[in-house]
Design a protein around this motif. Structure first.
Motif, PDB file in Angstrom:
ATOM      1  N   SER A 111     -13.120  -2.572 -18.952  1.00 14.55           N
ATOM      2  CA  SER A 111     -11.950  -2.084 -18.234  1.00 14.55           C
ATOM      3  C   SER A 111     -11.502  -3.136 -17.222  1.00 14.55           C
ATOM      4  CB  SER A 111     -12.268  -0.784 -17.480  1.00 14.55           C
ATOM      5  OG  SER A 111     -12.617   0.249 -18.364  1.00 14.55           O
ATOM      6  N   SER A 112     -10.226  -3.106 -16.881  1.00 21.21           N
ATOM      7  CA  SER A 112      -9.710  -3.995 -15.841  1.00 21.21           C
ATOM      8  C   SER A 112      -8.569  -3.296 -15.122  1.00 21.21           C
ATOM      9  CB  SER A 112      -9.224  -5.325 -16.433  1.00 21.21           C
ATOM     10  OG  SER A 112      -8.152  -5.095 -17.342  1.00 21.21           O
ATOM     11  N   TYR A 113      -8.328  -3.721 -13.881  1.00 21.99           N
ATOM     12  CA  TYR A 113      -7.279  -3.079 -13.088  1.00 21.99           C
ATOM     13  C   TYR A 113      -6.768  -4.046 -12.035  1.00 21.99           C
ATOM     14  CZ  TYR A 113      -4.880   0.927 -10.938  1.00 21.99           C
ATOM     15  OH  TYR A 113      -3.932   1.797 -10.481  1.00 21.99           O
ATOM     16  N   LEU A 114      -5.455  -4.079 -11.882  1.00 27.04           N
ATOM     17  CA  LEU A 114      -4.794  -4.895 -10.866  1.00 27.04           C
ATOM     18  C   LEU A 114      -3.912  -3.984 -10.032  1.00 27.04           C
ATOM     19  CD1 LEU A 114      -3.652  -7.504  -9.542  1.00 27.04           C
ATOM     20  CD2 LEU A 114      -2.064  -7.647 -11.470  1.00 27.04           C
ATOM     21  N   LEU A 115      -4.078  -4.018  -8.709  1.00 26.42           N
ATOM     22  CA  LEU A 115      -3.283  -3.188  -7.814  1.00 26.42           C
ATOM     23  C   LEU A 115      -2.837  -4.048  -6.637  1.00 26.42           C
ATOM     24  CD1 LEU A 115      -2.509  -0.170  -7.875  1.00 26.42           C
ATOM     25  CD2 LEU A 115      -4.354   0.250  -6.250  1.00 26.42           C
ATOM     26  N   MET A 116      -1.552  -3.975  -6.283  1.00 29.25           N
ATOM     27  CA  MET A 116      -1.017  -4.840  -5.236  1.00 29.25           C
ATOM     28  C   MET A 116      -0.166  -4.062  -4.233  1.00 29.25           C
ATOM     29  SD  MET A 116       0.183  -8.088  -7.575  1.00 29.25           S
ATOM     30  CE  MET A 116       1.173  -7.011  -8.638  1.00 29.25           C
TER      31      MET A 116
END
Length: 297
Positions: A199-204
């Motif tokens: 799994s991967s996740y990017l939050l900005m």
């Protein structure tokens, strides 16, 4: 067309190609076969579809005249120094990454039980086949936060981070050209993904210049398939901290609620149309009698 694809509003459902290896086929060959039905009028309904990501990738190939993997390397990976990242269907666009990926181990949701080397080759690789390191993932996030290197014109950055779709009946951003928005006291944008064992996740937080990147070698805990199967029989109530929060139902059942002309409440909408004359008296049910739905394997 591209805007609808980025917003997942092109009207397409899902395609089995999102879960097939399709070894030896190009993106164009894959999207040309087994195309899902275009269920909705483009621009009207948001419905996540891996097929639309693949179709967008194919359009990039046609416009640029380049293989998508080569295009991404030239315009994103190389300018950002992302030397430990691969994304082609077989990952052989970066042999170093390919070899390391063949050595990687993943684990079940408990974090203890090894799944070994579960490698799944995604033929429709624009939908999510990129393999990278945390260092490279952070370089990508930092470039977005700093608005650095990827675009020459400042107005392009401004356009990227403006709402391209909004929640129905509001001016609240839903999507920003491929990035989904969420509210945590401030608006944050990002995207996540899951494959078998990873799994991967990017939050900005664009306002405060803060980003978060997450990568795991652990399978996704929630079993969406079981929930979908259960919803074929009856609406599934999803709880938040023990309280009913959402209802998952088939689109056919949802359409019935819209067609009902004398809906007094959400419960009325879920009742059969011929149930109006039925008199039924029910005793109150205690909270202790409620049985949670288990979506675990």
């Amino acid at each position: 067309t591209m805007l609808d694809l980025m917003n997942h509003q092109a009207g397409f459902g899902e395609s089995t190609h999102a879960y097939k290896e399709d070894i030896g086929l190009t993106i164009g060959e894959i999207v040309a076969t087994n195309q899902p039905e275009q269920t909705y009028e483009p621009g009207t309904i948001t419905s996540y579809s891996n097929f639309t990501a693949g179709l967008a990738g194919y359009i990039v190939e046609r416009v640029s005249g380049q293989d998508l993997s080569a295009y991404i390397h030239e315009h994103i990976f190389q300018p950002l120094g992302m030397n430990d990242t691969a994304m082609s269907s077989d990952l052989k666009d970066n042999l170093k990454v390919y070899k390391k990926r063949m050595e990687a181990l993943s684990y079940q949701a408990d974090g203890q039980t090894s799944m070994g080397n579960v490698y799944f080759q995604v033929g429709l690789y624009p939908a999510g086949n990129t393999v990278s390191t945390m260092g490279d993932f952070q370089k990508f996030a930092q470039a977005l936060l700093k608005r650095d290197k990827l675009f020459k014109k400042a107005e392009t950055w401004e356009t990227l981070f403006t709402a391209s779709s909004t929640y129905p009946g509001t001016d609240m951003p839903l999507n920003m050209h491929g990035f989904w928005t969420q509210e945590y006291g401030t608006t944050v944008v990002g995207h996540g993904g899951n494959s078998i064992g990873y799994s991967s996740y990017l939050l900005m937080d664009l306002k405060n210049g803060i980003g978060m990147t997450v990568m795991t070698n652990q399978e996704f805990k929630q079993n969406v398939n079981q929930a979908q199967k259960a919803a074929q029989t009856e609406p599934v109530i999803i709880t938040d901290r023990g309280e009913p929060a959402y209802v998952l139902m088939t689109y056919t059942e949802y359409e019935k609620t819209l067609q009902s002309k004398s809906v007094r409440s959400g419960l009325d909408a879920l009742m059969p149309l011929d149930a109006a004359d039925i008199e039924l008296e029910l005793q109150p049910r205690s909270r202790a009698q409620r049985r949670p739905v288990d979506f675990e394997d």
